[in-house]
Design a protein around this motif. Structure first.
Motif, short mmCIF file in Angstrom:
data_model
loop_
_atom_site.label_atom_id
_atom_site.label_comp_id
_atom_site.label_asym_id
_atom_site.label_seq_id
_atom_site.Cartn_x
_atom_site.Cartn_y
_atom_site.Cartn_z
N ILE A 36 41.98 37.51 45.04
CA ILE A 36 42.25 37.80 43.62
C ILE A 36 41.49 39.07 43.22
CG2 ILE A 36 42.12 36.87 41.26
CD1 ILE A 36 41.88 34.05 42.74
N SER A 37 42.24 40.06 42.75
CA SER A 37 41.64 41.34 42.39
C SER A 37 41.07 41.31 40.98
CB SER A 37 42.70 42.43 42.42
OG SER A 37 43.18 42.62 43.72
N GLU A 38 40.16 42.26 40.74
CA GLU A 38 39.70 42.51 39.36
C GLU A 38 40.58 43.60 38.79
OE1 GLU A 38 35.65 43.72 38.77
OE2 GLU A 38 34.89 41.95 39.79
N THR A 40 41.43 46.03 34.99
CA THR A 40 41.23 46.29 33.54
C THR A 40 42.57 46.25 32.81
OG1 THR A 40 41.44 48.67 33.88
CG2 THR A 40 39.21 47.74 33.99
N ARG A 41 43.67 46.02 33.56
CA ARG A 41 44.98 45.94 32.91
C ARG A 41 45.04 44.71 32.00
NH1 ARG A 41 48.86 42.79 33.97
NH2 ARG A 41 49.18 42.60 36.21
N PRO A 42 45.69 44.83 30.83
CA PRO A 42 45.80 43.65 29.97
C PRO A 42 46.60 42.54 30.66
CG PRO A 42 46.51 45.64 28.80
CD PRO A 42 46.29 46.03 30.24
N ASP A 52 45.90 34.98 39.02
CA ASP A 52 46.65 36.22 39.34
C ASP A 52 45.67 37.38 39.50
OD1 ASP A 52 49.47 35.28 39.05
OD2 ASP A 52 48.63 34.65 37.13
N TYR A 53 44.75 37.48 38.57
CA TYR A 53 43.72 38.52 38.57
C TYR A 53 42.49 37.96 37.87
CZ TYR A 53 46.97 42.42 39.57
OH TYR A 53 47.87 43.29 40.15
N TYR A 54 41.36 38.66 38.04
CA TYR A 54 40.24 38.50 37.12
C TYR A 54 40.39 39.64 36.13
CZ TYR A 54 38.29 35.49 40.73
OH TYR A 54 38.12 34.48 41.64
N LEU A 71 35.52 45.94 47.81
CA LEU A 71 35.86 46.49 49.13
C LEU A 71 36.54 47.84 48.96
CD1 LEU A 71 37.63 43.76 51.29
CD2 LEU A 71 35.76 45.24 51.99
N GLU A 72 37.31 47.96 47.89
CA GLU A 72 38.01 49.20 47.54
C GLU A 72 38.42 49.07 46.10
OE1 GLU A 72 41.60 49.46 46.75
OE2 GLU A 72 41.46 47.29 46.57
N TYR A 73 38.69 50.20 45.46
CA TYR A 73 39.27 50.14 44.12
C TYR A 73 40.08 51.39 43.87
CZ TYR A 73 35.60 53.32 42.54
OH TYR A 73 34.77 54.39 42.40
N TYR A 80 42.34 50.16 36.17
CA TYR A 80 41.61 50.03 37.43
C TYR A 80 41.90 48.69 38.09
CZ TYR A 80 39.10 54.26 36.35
OH TYR A 80 38.81 55.56 36.09
N TYR A 81 41.96 48.72 39.42
CA TYR A 81 42.19 47.52 40.22
C TYR A 81 41.21 47.57 41.39
CZ TYR A 81 46.84 47.40 38.00
OH TYR A 81 47.88 47.36 37.11
N GLY A 82 40.63 46.43 41.76
CA GLY A 82 39.71 46.42 42.90
C GLY A 82 39.68 45.08 43.59
N THR A 83 39.33 45.12 44.88
CA THR A 83 39.27 43.90 45.70
C THR A 83 37.83 43.43 45.83
OG1 THR A 83 41.09 44.81 47.02
CG2 THR A 83 39.87 42.97 47.98
N ILE A 100 45.51 40.15 51.16
CA ILE A 100 45.13 41.12 50.13
C ILE A 100 46.35 41.96 49.80
CG2 ILE A 100 43.59 43.02 49.54
CD1 ILE A 100 41.68 42.16 51.70
N GLU A 101 46.75 41.98 48.54
CA GLU A 101 47.88 42.84 48.16
C GLU A 101 47.33 44.04 47.41
OE1 GLU A 101 50.89 41.46 45.24
OE2 GLU A 101 50.95 43.63 44.96
N VAL A 102 47.59 45.22 47.93
CA VAL A 102 47.08 46.44 47.28
C VAL A 102 48.14 47.54 47.29
CG1 VAL A 102 44.61 46.15 47.74
CG2 VAL A 102 46.04 47.22 49.47
N GLU A 103 48.02 48.48 46.35
CA GLU A 103 48.87 49.66 46.44
C GLU A 103 48.37 50.52 47.62
OE1 GLU A 103 45.91 51.49 45.80
OE2 GLU A 103 47.45 52.98 45.28
N ALA A 104 49.17 51.50 47.98
CA ALA A 104 48.96 52.18 49.27
C ALA A 104 47.57 52.80 49.46
CB ALA A 104 50.04 53.24 49.46
P1 5GP Z 1 50.42 45.18 38.63
O1 5GP Z 1 49.79 45.80 37.44
O2 5GP Z 1 51.92 45.36 38.60
O3 5GP Z 1 50.00 43.74 38.82
O4 5GP Z 1 49.88 45.94 39.92
C1 5GP Z 1 50.02 47.31 40.04
C2 5GP Z 1 49.71 47.74 41.48
O5 5GP Z 1 48.32 47.54 41.76
C3 5GP Z 1 50.48 46.95 42.53
O6 5GP Z 1 51.02 47.89 43.46
C4 5GP Z 1 49.42 46.10 43.19
O7 5GP Z 1 49.71 45.87 44.56
C5 5GP Z 1 48.20 46.97 43.05
N1 5GP Z 1 46.94 46.24 43.13
C6 5GP Z 1 46.65 44.99 42.70
N2 5GP Z 1 45.38 44.68 42.96
C7 5GP Z 1 44.84 45.73 43.61
C8 5GP Z 1 43.55 46.00 44.18
O8 5GP Z 1 42.62 45.21 44.13
N3 5GP Z 1 43.38 47.21 44.75
C9 5GP Z 1 44.38 48.14 44.84
N4 5GP Z 1 44.14 49.26 45.47
N5 5GP Z 1 45.61 47.91 44.33
C10 5GP Z 1 45.84 46.72 43.73
#
Ligand code: 5GP
Length: 189
Positions: A36-38, A40-42, A52-54, A71-73, A80-83, A100-104
């Motif tokens: 579960i990622s952190e 700042t998106r609403p 889904d997220y923190y 691990l990355e952000y 912002y998104y981070g693992t 772990i699902e992350v953008e590229a």
């Molecule tokens: P959404 O806002 O639609 O949930 O996610 C937007 C994008 O952020 C998606 O491509 C998703 O895979 C990516 N994402 C979600 N969590 C993380 C994370 O922790 N790190 C990174 N790098 N991307 C993430």
């Protein structure tokens, strides 16, 4: 006890990773735990905090970065998104497999930290088809749709760095392809 497997699901922006992710997580043969990622998106109406997220504030996110807890952000579309590192470590130490699902952009730093992780890159059937999909979903905000298309094109440039490229013409087929690789990998461990 053998460490659990770290599976990274990534791909071109807006390619539809979510459907593939859900199929993988619901498969009892794979026993995958979701990282579960952190963010700042609403929070969206259908999302659950802590599942889904923190959902965190910018200040909380900045604290996690400062304390090296991620691990990355990355920044995506203004948020912002981070693992979180600790979650992945805790689960894999207990022998659990983690997805772990992350953008590229997130894949490189995870591979650096966890070289034995397996990364899958989901590609669209074609860039034309992806553009059509993005305009259908986000067309009411043309600037945002264009940003997503540009990002998808940049993401696709990274695809050759991945061993496992999966085309998402059909999420079930893409999931089955990923499952076959994972079962082989899990059998080898
Ligand atoms: P959404 O806002 O639609 O949930 O996610 C937007 C994008 O952020 C998606 O491509 C998703 O895979 C990516 N994402 C979600 N969590 C993380 C994370 O922790 N790190 C990174 N790098 N991307 C993430």
């Amino acid at each position: 006890m053998a460490k659990g497997l770290v599976v990274i699901l990534s791909g071109a922006s807006s390619v539809g990773k979510g459907a593939i992710r859900d199929l993988l997580l619901n498969d009892p043969d794979l026993k995958l735990f979701y990282s579960i990622s952190e963010t700042t998106r609403p929070q969206r109406a259908d999302e659950v905090d802590g599942k889904d997220y923190y959902f965190v504030t910018y200040k909380e996110f900045a604290d996690s970065v400062k304390k090296k807890e991620l691990l990355e952000y990355t920044e995506f579309n203004g948020y912002y998104y981070g693992t979180p590192k600790q979650q992945v470590e805790f689960l894999t130490q207990k022998g659990k497999n983690v997805l772990i699902e992350v953008e590229a952009q997130g894949v490189g730093p995870i591979k650096l930290n966890i070289p034995e992780s397996i990364a899958f890159f989901v590609m669209p059937e074609s860039i034309e088809q992806l553009e059509k999909q993005i305009f259908e979903l986000y067309g009411d905000d043309e600037a945002s749709a264009q940003r997503r298309i540009n990002k998808a094109k940049m993401d696709m440039e990274l695809a050759p760095l991945f061993n496992n490229i999966v085309y998402n013409s059909d999420p079930v087929k893409a999931y089955e392809q990923i499952k076959a690789v994972l079962l082989k990998e899990m059998g080898a461990k």
